[in-house]
Design a protein around this motif. Sequence first.
Motif, PDB file in Angstrom:
ATOM      1  N   THR A 122      28.544  66.379  -5.606  1.00 53.40           N
ATOM      2  CA  THR A 122      28.077  67.766  -5.506  1.00 53.40           C
ATOM      3  C   THR A 122      26.571  67.889  -5.324  1.00 53.40           C
ATOM      4  N   ASN A 123      25.800  66.938  -5.800  1.00 56.00           N
ATOM      5  CA  ASN A 123      24.344  67.053  -5.784  1.00 56.00           C
ATOM      6  C   ASN A 123      23.775  66.220  -4.632  1.00 56.00           C
ATOM      7  N   TYR A 124      23.490  66.863  -3.496  1.00 54.83           N
ATOM      8  CA  TYR A 124      22.959  66.194  -2.307  1.00 54.83           C
ATOM      9  C   TYR A 124      21.446  66.347  -2.257  1.00 54.83           C
ATOM     10  N   SER A 125      20.746  65.266  -1.870  1.00 53.78           N
ATOM     11  CA  SER A 125      19.298  65.369  -1.660  1.00 53.78           C
ATOM     12  C   SER A 125      18.863  64.339  -0.626  1.00 53.78           C
ATOM     13  N   GLU A 126      17.737  64.632   0.017  1.00 50.97           N
ATOM     14  CA  GLU A 126      17.142  63.686   0.947  1.00 50.97           C
ATOM     15  C   GLU A 126      16.228  62.760   0.155  1.00 50.97           C
ATOM     16  N   ILE A 127      16.281  61.464   0.500  1.00 54.88           N
ATOM     17  CA  ILE A 127      15.497  60.461  -0.215  1.00 54.88           C
ATOM     18  C   ILE A 127      14.810  59.544   0.787  1.00 54.88           C
ATOM     19  N   SER A 128      14.004  58.674   0.279  1.00 59.91           N
ATOM     20  CA  SER A 128      13.357  57.645   1.096  1.00 59.91           C
ATOM     21  C   SER A 128      13.329  56.360   0.277  1.00 59.91           C
ATOM     22  N   ASN A 129      14.464  55.651   0.252  1.00 62.10           N
ATOM     23  CA  ASN A 129      14.581  54.388  -0.478  1.00 62.10           C
ATOM     24  C   ASN A 129      14.747  53.247   0.509  1.00 62.10           C
ATOM     25  N   THR A 130      14.082  52.140   0.241  1.00 62.85           N
ATOM     26  CA  THR A 130      14.204  50.954   1.075  1.00 62.85           C
ATOM     27  C   THR A 130      14.561  49.761   0.198  1.00 62.85           C
ATOM     28  N   VAL A 131      15.557  48.995   0.647  1.00 61.48           N
ATOM     29  CA  VAL A 131      15.974  47.781  -0.047  1.00 61.48           C
ATOM     30  C   VAL A 131      15.810  46.629   0.941  1.00 61.48           C
ATOM     31  N   THR A 132      14.982  45.651   0.607  1.00 57.63           N
ATOM     32  CA  THR A 132      14.769  44.495   1.473  1.00 57.63           C
ATOM     33  C   THR A 132      15.226  43.232   0.771  1.00 57.63           C
ATOM     34  N   SER A 133      15.618  42.250   1.560  1.00 57.97           N
ATOM     35  CA  SER A 133      16.022  40.967   1.004  1.00 57.97           C
ATOM     36  C   SER A 133      15.829  39.866   2.038  1.00 57.97           C
ATOM     37  N   THR A 134      15.598  38.681   1.537  1.00 61.53           N
ATOM     38  CA  THR A 134      15.523  37.477   2.356  1.00 61.53           C
ATOM     39  C   THR A 134      16.484  36.481   1.732  1.00 61.53           C
ATOM     40  N   TYR A 135      17.344  35.888   2.551  1.00 58.87           N
ATOM     41  CA  TYR A 135      18.352  34.985   1.999  1.00 58.87           C
ATOM     42  C   TYR A 135      18.822  33.977   3.048  1.00 58.87           C
ATOM     43  N   PRO A 136      19.238  32.785   2.595  1.00 58.25           N
ATOM     44  CA  PRO A 136      19.805  31.785   3.501  1.00 58.25           C
ATOM     45  C   PRO A 136      21.323  31.948   3.579  1.00 58.25           C
ATOM     46  N   SER A 137      21.931  31.387   4.607  1.00 55.07           N
ATOM     47  CA  SER A 137      23.387  31.413   4.702  1.00 55.07           C
ATOM     48  C   SER A 137      23.901  30.226   5.507  1.00 55.07           C
ATOM     49  N   ILE A 138      25.163  29.979   5.359  1.00 57.31           N
ATOM     50  CA  ILE A 138      25.903  29.019   6.181  1.00 57.31           C
ATOM     51  C   ILE A 138      26.836  29.848   7.032  1.00 57.31           C
ATOM     52  N   TYR A 139      26.975  29.503   8.307  1.00 56.21           N
ATOM     53  CA  TYR A 139      27.806  30.320   9.187  1.00 56.21           C
ATOM     54  C   TYR A 139      28.499  29.468  10.221  1.00 56.21           C
ATOM     55  N   PHE A 140      29.452  30.076  10.919  1.00 52.83           N
ATOM     56  CA  PHE A 140      30.240  29.421  11.949  1.00 52.83           C
ATOM     57  C   PHE A 140      30.262  30.305  13.188  1.00 52.83           C
ATOM     58  N   ILE A 141      30.092  29.708  14.368  1.00 53.35           N
ATOM     59  CA  ILE A 141      30.187  30.426  15.650  1.00 53.35           C
ATOM     60  C   ILE A 141      31.175  29.697  16.529  1.00 53.35           C
ATOM     61  N   TYR A 142      32.068  30.455  17.131  1.00 56.61           N
ATOM     62  CA  TYR A 142      33.001  29.905  18.133  1.00 56.61           C
ATOM     63  C   TYR A 142      32.834  30.706  19.417  1.00 56.61           C
ATOM     64  N   LEU A 143      32.601  30.020  20.523  1.00 59.65           N
ATOM     65  CA  LEU A 143      32.429  30.662  21.829  1.00 59.65           C
ATOM     66  C   LEU A 143      33.669  30.398  22.671  1.00 59.65           C
ATOM     67  N   TRP A 144      34.265  31.459  23.252  1.00 62.83           N
ATOM     68  CA  TRP A 144      35.396  31.245  24.155  1.00 62.83           C
ATOM     69  C   TRP A 144      35.194  31.981  25.437  1.00 62.83           C
TER      70      TRP A 144
END
Length: 144
Positions: A122-144
């Motif tokens: 019910t309570n709407y408002s405009e805000i200005s919040n920023t969330v930043t992060s830096t992180y490593p990952s393991i990933y997989f890519i398949y090209l077809w």
Amino acid sequence: MFLEGSLGFAIDRKSHYLIGWNYGMHSTSENANSVSSNYSSTQMGPRFIWFFTRSKSWSLGLTYNLVTKAEYKSGTSSTESWSGTAYKIDLGYNYALGESSFLGVRLYYASATYTSKLVESTNYSEISNTVTSTYPSIYFIYLW
């Protein structure tokens, strides 16, 4: 915790440029001075990957998440629902598992900017919040 996936296709003959759609989920919890804070976010939007070496061992990615929604709760306050946009830049090293599949490691920088907040539906408002992060990952890519 960070969990995400993308589905896309090559836009050139040698598959050095990929474009697709990204979906990600991020969540964190903190406990400082006996006050617990929880943040969870879902994001989706277009993703671009560029293999900038001939062997495709290095790649650069860019994601612009047009739809970004989050929930934030601190202490005993009500849960806040945030919405906005986010972008992510990542650099990866790819190990070839075959001619069209790669396993790699990536380093991400992500930034989400939230412009609206809804509390208890019910309570709407405009805000200005920023969330930043830096992180490593393991990933997989398949090209077809």
